[in-house]
Design an enzyme around this catalytic site. Structure first.
Site, PDB file in Angstrom:
ATOM      1  N   ASP A  43       0.863  -1.179   0.000  1.00 51.51           N
ATOM      2  CA  ASP A  43       0.000   0.000   0.000  1.00 51.51           C
ATOM      3  C   ASP A  43       0.898   1.228   0.000  1.00 51.51           C
ATOM      4  O   ASP A  43       2.104   1.129   0.251  1.00 51.51           O
ATOM      5  CB  ASP A  43      -0.949   0.005   1.208  1.00 51.51           C
ATOM      6  N   GLU A  55      -0.062  -0.893   5.726  1.00 50.97           N
ATOM      7  CA  GLU A  55       1.056  -0.372   6.526  1.00 50.97           C
ATOM      8  C   GLU A  55       0.948   1.128   6.751  1.00 50.97           C
ATOM      9  O   GLU A  55       1.190   1.620   7.846  1.00 50.97           O
ATOM     10  CB  GLU A  55       2.395  -0.704   5.841  1.00 50.97           C
TER      11      GLU A  55
END
Lengths: 495, 495
Positions: free
Chosen positions: B119, B184
């Site tokens: 991400d 994250e």
């Protein structure tokens, strides 16, 4: 104009025909749905003057206004007022043309000039609107939509007032001119110059200026005799050359956002005291007469609190509240551009942040002086931080306050018209907001001005769920019809 | 593990075949363009985990990772980690699945587990990117794109390292597992629970955790032995029930924005001193040994200033700077949600404003304590303002710092691999940013962890124009190949 105002009203200008009030108001009532549909069409145009991406819509809006006035037989012009320089200092953007129109040229009649604007404040559904801001939605007789009250419905009400006389083949009691602009919400760019340029042409035969770009204070109709001005500032703090990761760089960099918060916190105290030296000293003292007048105004503090939805206001009594709304300055911090403003989390050190704040102006403050006071002050508090970041303070709007004489025949005529339509006495009020053009009309043209609002006290101008009530829209149109007749009764100044 | 680290490296695990370094690195060099194209495909997926509107892209990103590992013959799972509750407290959104994969099951070999995330932070062209952030653009060997360095290229480099052994039919010197997540950047939602749940299954045979989610400090390759944690706060001040016109209401309303600015200004002094009681007291003192270590690290203060683009930093000497980057806490104010943040002017009193700020955590701070310290402090300074507005303070992320033992064989192996690939000694550094999962691997699994960055010191993670250099990407892949071999040389703990 030395005759007492009441006397002057008795001197009827000879050419005016008898006032057929009932026929006119019946016509208005029977055309209500048509008027609402036209408002719907106008609201559907996203004429947001502060958003350069909407400039095409704004141009279209001005064309729609011009076309409407042309179809009514007015002498209409779309006046080019030049270009706008964007904040980047390079891009030039065409300003929306100003629409001027004229109905009637009888030199024996007074000539009024109605000023209005058809641009709007920004609005997005996700700001918290219950309905699409650009789709006029009728809920219990309230017409919700951006610009409905500020200022599209009042402009239409004036147009429909003139239209009603025409449709019934009645002579207009006064000549009516229109000046409709499209940049009011961002400071009426280009309009001052246009007024100056046409001072001796379009405006030369105008006797009075009428503005309906405000609202009532309560359910009682009002006439407005003063507005605050506005000095709008950008304070930009610039540090690193680009945004930085707050984990990687935090602790080593002197962050622009911390600096900006630090200087913003020195503008105003928690109890509303402006801390910029010189601002409060410039304010004209509250006279006993004013104090008494405020005492008599219909204004329910509890209602006001409920409407806003707060448990406590800055002041608890009526006079203090009205005074701080109308005739004292205040500082509002609107927001910060360049920082993280979306939902969620972002671990960023913004590199360049720009605070937007404004200071409302009242007599005897002077925008040029305020610009210097604010700039000097912010630079001095910033200097104390010993930050390597760069501060730039810019005043992007500097609009003066305006104040009228409530004894003027224009106001006496207004009181009579209100009494006729609403069967109530008018409140004489001031406006906390700014209508900078009033001051220009006064300073440049030397004309007398009246503000005759028809917006409701709870219309939510500039905020979510702005609305115009059918009642105010339709009865307001009748008020304008009635007012044109009353103005025709004012003795010509040349007498 | 009582044997000296150097000795342990001499005890070669018997099953490992000879290391064919040259063949492997030639393979990498000859596949450079293919690796860049794959990175381009990955960057093109706008896997912004903080933007719920991008959740579909994020799910697709996880599928792409899983599919790539499957095609390489790995045992791959897409692990469901449940749902995410949005801040409205009502909406549930599916979290992106965690990809786990396994290559090799030889019980005689070490098993490493590579952690990474795919991400990314938010990015928009209009934030100031020179190129489309989701279209990987090669300028002079620098590959610009959101997520290029953080963390897509390092994840791909690990995958390509394993792939090179496979393509050349060479046995992997260690078993390699992957744990790749997609949350994250917003705090690894759901991952802690997943690790706990699979502690005795997927993770049971893992010896070492390797994380490559950070960057070098200079042009010298580095091994990272510590990260700061992060406590991210929302401070919401709520007043009127909706936004108000600042002209009409300014002066009578106690404005939420003024209150918010007032309390934000009490967090940190102009010279970087955190003013929240108890925070600074909790920080472990700087030891003489640390001080000496910092003295020896390659770090050019002038370079750092130039890179950031500032004339002055918070501290002027190397040791103070490194210490305040790595092992002291700091406060960053990221921005304000709910206020006016667009270009232009808007005369609004925002009704509800939410500041976003974070405090980087270091040993021996405790996030639960920090939450209480910040909440108590802000409520106490807010109470002094006697405002009727409502303050709500929420800690939305509470990530602990992490610190490793640099004498551990994992680090000794890393130094040898770096020396082989780059012919330079590794710098031992810490990271100012947060990789919360390191702490979880340590606390939940009890595993030893190494951070082996390949990102460049100037990659601009989290900011505009993030990039990954071809040099770091390709030589980094070689480093990982080499490191897998070095880890295989570490004596089995069971010996």
């Amino acid at each position: 104009m030395n005759l007492p105002a009441v006397l002057s009203l008795l001197l009827v200008v000879s050419t005016v025909q008898a006032f057929q009030y009932t026929e006119l108001t019946q016509f208005i009532d029977s055309h209500q749905e048509e008027y609402v549909e036209t408002l719907r069409d106008w609201v559907a145009i996203e004429s947001d003057s502060s958003n350069v991406m909407r400039r095409k819509d704004l141009h279209r809006m001005m064309d729609v206004v011009a076309q409407k006035l042309r179809l009514m037989g007015g002498t209409v012009e779309l006046v080019d007022i030049g270009e706008q320089e964007l904040p980047d200092g390079q891009t030039l953007l065409l300003l929306p043309k100003v629409v001027t129109a004229q109905f009637g040229t009888d030199v024996n009649k007074h000539t009024v000039c109605v000023y209005g604007h058809v641009d709007v404040q920004p609005a997005k559904l996700e700001d918290g609107w219950a309905t699409d801001p650009y789709n006029l939605t009728d809920i219990n007789g309230h017409l919700y939509g951006r610009g409905a009250s500020d200022n599209k419905a009042p402009v239409l009400a004036w147009i429909h007032a003139v239209g009603a006389y025409q449709a019934l083949n009645m002579e207009l009691p006064v000549n009516v001119k229109f000046v409709i602009e499209g940049m009011e919400e961002t400071g009426s760019n280009g309009l001052d110059a246009m007024i100056l340029a046409q001072r001796d042409t379009f405006f030369s035969d105008v006797d009075y200026i009428i503005i309906s770009d405000c609202g009532w204070l309560s359910r009682r109709p009002a006439l407005t005799y003063g507005t605050r001005g506005n000095c709008y500032f950008f304070a930009e703090v610039e540090g690193p050359k680009q945004d930085l990761h707050s984990g990687v760089y935090g602790g080593t960099v002197i962050e622009p956002m911390t600096d900006l918060i630090g200087i913003l916190d020195t503008l105003i105290s928690p109890n509303g005291k402006i801390l910029i030296p010189g601002i409060r000293e410039a304010v004209a003292p509250l006279s006993d007469e004013e104090w008494k007048m405020y005492q008599d105004i219909q204004f329910d503090v509890e209602d006001y609190k409920n409407k806003i939805g707060v448990s406590q206001l800055m002041y608890s009594n009526k006079v203090d509240l009205l005074a701080h709304r109308w005739r004292y300055p205040t500082v509002t911090i609107h927001g910060i551009e360049g920082a993280f403003s979306d939902p969620g989390t972002k671990t960023v050190i913004p590199a360049k942040v720009t605070a937007k704040f404004s200071i409302r102006q009242v007599p005897d403050m002077d925008p040029a002086m305020v610009e210097k006071q604010v700039t000097d002050y912010l630079h001095s508090v910033f200097a104390k931080r010993k930050s390597p970041n760069k501060l730039k303070v810019t005043m992007v709007i500097g609009a003066k306050p305006w104040l009228a004489d409530t004894q003027h025949p224009l106001y006496e005529a207004g009181k009579i018209a209100i009494k006729r339509v609403f069967d109530m006495d008018a409140d004489l009020i001031r406006e906390g907001g700014t209508i900078p053009i009033a001051r220009t009309f006064q300073d440049v043209l030397g004309k007398s001005i009246i503000m005759m609002p028809i917006g409701g006290f709870d219309d939510g101008m500039h905020s979510q769920n702005e609305k115009m009530s059918r009642y105010n829209y339709i009865e307001g149109t009748k008020l304008f019809i009635s007012y044109l007749n009353e103005v025709s009764q004012i003795q010509k100044i040349s007498v």
